[in-house]
Write a protein that holds these residues in place. Sequence first.
Motif, PDB file in Angstrom:
ATOM      1  N   VAL A 224      27.560  24.040   1.420  1.00 28.01           N
ATOM      2  CA  VAL A 224      25.930  24.463   1.286  1.00 28.01           C
ATOM      3  C   VAL A 224      26.138  25.569   1.980  1.00 28.01           C
ATOM      4  O   VAL A 224      24.646  26.350   1.608  1.00 28.01           O
ATOM      5  N   GLN A 225      26.323  25.800   2.749  1.00 23.50           N
ATOM      6  CA  GLN A 225      26.008  27.026   3.577  1.00 23.50           C
ATOM      7  C   GLN A 225      25.798  28.941   2.958  1.00 23.50           C
ATOM      8  O   GLN A 225      25.426  29.376   2.870  1.00 23.50           O
ATOM      9  N   ALA A 226      27.206  28.760   2.359  1.00 23.00           N
ATOM     10  CA  ALA A 226      28.378  29.501   2.014  1.00 23.00           C
ATOM     11  C   ALA A 226      27.156  29.566   0.297  1.00 23.00           C
ATOM     12  O   ALA A 226      27.212  30.559  -0.345  1.00 23.00           O
ATOM     13  N   VAL A 227      26.428  28.322  -0.107  1.00 27.03           N
ATOM     14  CA  VAL A 227      25.865  28.795  -1.709  1.00 27.03           C
ATOM     15  C   VAL A 227      24.453  29.465  -0.832  1.00 27.03           C
ATOM     16  O   VAL A 227      23.778  30.537  -1.844  1.00 27.03           O
ATOM     17  N   THR A 228      23.454  29.528   0.200  1.00 21.20           N
ATOM     18  CA  THR A 228      22.289  30.282   0.566  1.00 21.20           C
ATOM     19  C   THR A 228      22.763  31.867   1.198  1.00 21.20           C
ATOM     20  O   THR A 228      22.331  32.669   0.786  1.00 21.20           O
ATOM     21  N   PHE A 229      24.085  31.698   1.485  1.00 17.73           N
ATOM     22  CA  PHE A 229      24.921  33.255   1.484  1.00 17.73           C
ATOM     23  C   PHE A 229      24.922  33.943   0.974  1.00 17.73           C
ATOM     24  O   PHE A 229      24.883  34.960   0.671  1.00 17.73           O
ATOM     25  N   ALA A 230      25.010  33.361  -0.042  1.00 20.38           N
ATOM     26  CA  ALA A 230      25.947  34.530  -2.067  1.00 20.38           C
ATOM     27  C   ALA A 230      24.378  34.841  -2.189  1.00 20.38           C
ATOM     28  O   ALA A 230      24.223  35.986  -2.625  1.00 20.38           O
ATOM     29  N   TYR A 231      23.333  33.680  -2.177  1.00 21.01           N
ATOM     30  CA  TYR A 231      22.100  33.887  -2.326  1.00 21.01           C
ATOM     31  C   TYR A 231      21.269  35.223  -1.966  1.00 21.01           C
ATOM     32  O   TYR A 231      20.915  36.413  -2.393  1.00 21.01           O
ATOM     33  N   GLU A 232      21.272  34.764  -0.413  1.00 18.99           N
ATOM     34  CA  GLU A 232      20.698  36.108   0.877  1.00 18.99           C
ATOM     35  C   GLU A 232      21.196  37.066   0.987  1.00 18.99           C
ATOM     36  O   GLU A 232      21.174  38.604   1.088  1.00 18.99           O
ATOM     37  N   SER A 233      22.768  36.771   0.417  1.00 17.37           N
ATOM     38  CA  SER A 233      23.363  38.455   0.679  1.00 17.37           C
ATOM     39  C   SER A 233      23.108  39.201  -0.397  1.00 17.37           C
ATOM     40  O   SER A 233      23.627  40.326  -0.828  1.00 17.37           O
TER      41      SER A 233
END
Length: 240
Positions: A224-233
Amino acid sequence: MEKTGTVSVLVVNDQSLQRLALRMLLAAEPGLTVVGEAADGDEAIRASAALRPDVVLMDSQASDAIDTVRRIARPTARTRTPSAGFTGEAAAGSRVPRILMLTAAEQEADARAALRAGAGGFLLNDADPAELTAAVRVVAAGDAVITPGLTRALIDAVRQQHTVRPLPRTSGLGALTGRERDVLIAVASGWTNAEIAQWLSIAPTTVKTHVSNVLAKIGARARVQAVTFAYESGLIRPAA
């Protein structure tokens, strides 16, 4: 884990009767063992350092819950000296517990704060026993558990954040190989390991290795933290 196939759990709740109920529930489940209890954040931090559980099962309603999650999830912020009153010794190495939070309500803002702090799951505290014990195992394995009503809200909130922008090559994203970027995109799209394996024509075990490498490189502890990272990056851009 204490022994092969056994998940050790630290129960954190300020209500003694709730701690007892959770201990009894978990102790009755094969493959799960409760190694300790804590009534507040300070106790939880000390007990986590001393007992080294696989999972910290923690109530989210305490005022210091997010700070407690952060201090347990980040090794540099943890208290490594065992405190009087707790048994066991801090093990060598950098492994830290996974954190599963229980909440009384589906609050997207609270869930986001907890996940950013390092929690691996967010579950309603009225979940049935089978759902709770399954969630403990999932979080212990390094995957994420989010109560269904929050999943869509979390994804939408990430997509509506500030304008995304690419990160420099020195960032976690820049450290990924092309294949690892493909895997991160698939994870952020909600694909399972089996689906990713079929898409990339590789073995599921290879996918699992790629996912682990991706999480390590971007500094995430769960999908779930990877999902956030993918969008924010900027790797994935919000739909128009």
